[in-house]
Design a protein around this motif. Structure first.
Motif, PDB file in Angstrom:
ATOM      1  N   HIS A 134      42.326 -43.608 -24.310  1.00 13.37           N
ATOM      2  CA  HIS A 134      43.465 -43.816 -25.198  1.00 13.37           C
ATOM      3  C   HIS A 134      44.417 -42.624 -25.050  1.00 13.37           C
ATOM      4  O   HIS A 134      44.575 -41.799 -25.940  1.00 13.37           O
ATOM      5  CB  HIS A 134      42.963 -43.959 -26.633  1.00 13.37           C
ATOM      6  N   TRP A 135      45.072 -42.572 -23.871  1.00 11.16           N
ATOM      7  CA  TRP A 135      45.883 -41.408 -23.525  1.00 11.16           C
ATOM      8  C   TRP A 135      47.038 -41.195 -24.494  1.00 11.16           C
ATOM      9  O   TRP A 135      47.397 -40.046 -24.795  1.00 11.16           O
ATOM     10  CB  TRP A 135      46.417 -41.553 -22.106  1.00 11.16           C
ATOM     11  N   ILE A 136      47.638 -42.260 -24.971  1.00 14.86           N
ATOM     12  CA  ILE A 136      48.793 -42.111 -25.866  1.00 14.86           C
ATOM     13  C   ILE A 136      48.390 -41.357 -27.121  1.00 14.86           C
ATOM     14  O   ILE A 136      49.072 -40.424 -27.567  1.00 14.86           O
ATOM     15  CB  ILE A 136      49.391 -43.490 -26.210  1.00 14.86           C
ATOM     16  N   TRP A 137      47.265 -41.742 -27.727  1.00 15.65           N
ATOM     17  CA  TRP A 137      46.806 -41.045 -28.944  1.00 15.65           C
ATOM     18  C   TRP A 137      46.511 -39.598 -28.633  1.00 15.65           C
ATOM     19  O   TRP A 137      46.893 -38.692 -29.395  1.00 15.65           O
ATOM     20  CB  TRP A 137      45.565 -41.725 -29.510  1.00 15.65           C
ATOM     21  N   TYR A 177      37.714 -42.330 -27.899  1.00 18.32           N
ATOM     22  CA  TYR A 177      38.915 -42.174 -27.085  1.00 18.32           C
ATOM     23  C   TYR A 177      39.022 -43.209 -25.966  1.00 18.32           C
ATOM     24  O   TYR A 177      39.921 -43.129 -25.134  1.00 18.32           O
ATOM     25  CB  TYR A 177      39.008 -40.751 -26.489  1.00 18.32           C
ATOM     26  N   ASP A 205      40.528 -42.682 -36.879  1.00 17.99           N
ATOM     27  CA  ASP A 205      41.706 -42.768 -36.006  1.00 17.99           C
ATOM     28  C   ASP A 205      41.659 -43.887 -34.976  1.00 17.99           C
ATOM     29  O   ASP A 205      42.516 -43.945 -34.089  1.00 17.99           O
ATOM     30  CB  ASP A 205      41.949 -41.435 -35.282  1.00 17.99           C
ATOM     31  N   LYS A 253      47.720 -37.608 -26.310  1.00 17.92           N
ATOM     32  CA  LYS A 253      48.930 -36.824 -26.090  1.00 17.92           C
ATOM     33  C   LYS A 253      49.706 -36.621 -27.384  1.00 17.92           C
ATOM     34  O   LYS A 253      50.213 -35.526 -27.653  1.00 17.92           O
ATOM     35  CB  LYS A 253      49.805 -37.510 -25.037  1.00 17.92           C
ATOM     36  N   ARG A 254      49.785 -37.664 -28.198  1.00 14.79           N
ATOM     37  CA  ARG A 254      50.528 -37.555 -29.456  1.00 14.79           C
ATOM     38  C   ARG A 254      49.849 -36.617 -30.441  1.00 14.79           C
ATOM     39  O   ARG A 254      50.492 -36.109 -31.367  1.00 14.79           O
ATOM     40  CB  ARG A 254      50.693 -38.941 -30.089  1.00 14.79           C
ATOM     41  N   ASN A 255      48.573 -36.391 -30.258  1.00 12.86           N
ATOM     42  CA  ASN A 255      47.842 -35.519 -31.176  1.00 12.86           C
ATOM     43  C   ASN A 255      47.569 -34.142 -30.583  1.00 12.86           C
ATOM     44  O   ASN A 255      46.629 -33.453 -30.990  1.00 12.86           O
ATOM     45  CB  ASN A 255      46.548 -36.199 -31.616  1.00 12.86           C
ATOM     46  N   GLY A 256      48.400 -33.761 -29.639  1.00 19.50           N
ATOM     47  CA  GLY A 256      48.449 -32.384 -29.201  1.00 19.50           C
ATOM     48  C   GLY A 256      47.406 -31.961 -28.194  1.00 19.50           C
ATOM     49  O   GLY A 256      47.223 -30.747 -27.970  1.00 19.50           O
TER      50      GLY A 256
END
Length: 285
Positions: A204-207, A190, A156, A209-212
């Motif tokens: 990598h906050w966006i990843w 991360y 990822d 948050k997008r991954n729950g």
């Protein structure tokens, strides 16, 4: 899986201009387009598509339903002067997409002997995967990225356009490497790095948050990051003491433990340092 000479019996579509060496193994439902070249030790699994002008050589396996765009080259000899033609390998996972002009070289005997790219990866235009590199699953490599030999990239991770990764660097799970970034040291899981010479600038906050990942865990990760990597003026103890504090307080968290395990693994490059990277133009100004 059948030999190349029997590929028409496996529901495969092979363009008359393609050159398929005797000995190559072709799965069912394979498409090999115009002007492709497939070497004698290649294994092409079911559903693979070589769109056009693709070269595959060496002891190379193309995973099920993977796709290769024009002028990509897979499994060719490494750019390593120590390499003397040993039968090293290259393995690409299922459903991975390799775009135009990507180069993926096979391993070396002095390395792991194999280059691997996982499943569901996307390697964009003109990126280079050097010998003995290992990419996990769902990795995205953007245009013009170059990986030196022996680079390890976990599941990822994202490497943005024109980044350059030094040989033997490790990039942790779901890490983000910014565009035009030179990475000389390891990037924690991360983590997010950026700059002419990469500096750790956050998580990598966006990843996440997008991954729950829920707010409570995000708060834990934020605290872990600030504990491990405070700005220089806020550093009150050595890194080993900060790491032990994180173990004691947050070691029960799976994601925190991933970061700890990554840090404690042997490394030839050390960790990327924290802080905003300053470009040459900024220094001169």
């Amino acid at each position: 899986m059948v030999d190349a000479v029997d590929a028409t019996m496996s529901d495969s579509e092979i363009h008359p201009s393609a050159i398929i060496a005797s000995g190559a193994k072709i799965g069912r439902g394979v498409t090999i387009g115009p002007w492709c070249s497939v070497g004698p030790d290649v294994i092409i699994e079911d559903g693979v598509k070589l769109i056009a002008n693709v070269v595959v050589d060496g002891h190379t396996t193309l995973g099920k339903d993977s796709v290769y765009y024009p002028f990509s080259t897979i499994g060719l000899a490494p750019q390593d002067l120590k390499y003397k033609g040993e039968p090293t390998r290259c393995i690409i996972g299922s459903r991975t997409v390799v775009r135009e002009q990507v180069t993926i070289h096979r391993g070396t005997e002095s390395g792991d002997g194999i280059t691997t790219v996982g499943s569901d990866c996307l390697l964009m235009v003109n990126s280079h995967i050097a010998h003995d590199c290992h990419l996990g699953n769902r990795v995205i490599i953007v245009n013009n990225v170059v990986l030196g030999g022996h680079v390890h990239i976990d599941d990822d991770a994202r490497v943005m356009g024109s980044a350059a990764i030094h040989q033997f660097v490790r990039i942790g799970k779901a890490a983000l490497v910014g565009g035009v970034t030179g990475v000389e040291s390891d990037v924690i899981p991360y983590g997010s790095v950026l700059g002419n010479r990469a500096r750790l600038v956050g998580m990598h906050w966006i990843w996440l948050k997008r991954n729950g990942v829920q707010n409570e865990e995000l708060h834990v990760l934020r605290h872990v990051y600030r504990t491990l990597f405070p700005r220089e003026e806020n550093q009150t103890c050595v890194f080993e003491e900060r790491l032990q504090a994180v173990k004691d307080k947050f070691g029960h968290s799976d994601r925190v433990q991933e970061i700890i395990d990554f840090i404690e693994q042997p490394s030839r490059r050390g960790l990327v340092k924290v802080g905003r990277s300053i470009s040459s133009s900024e220094k001169e100004g």
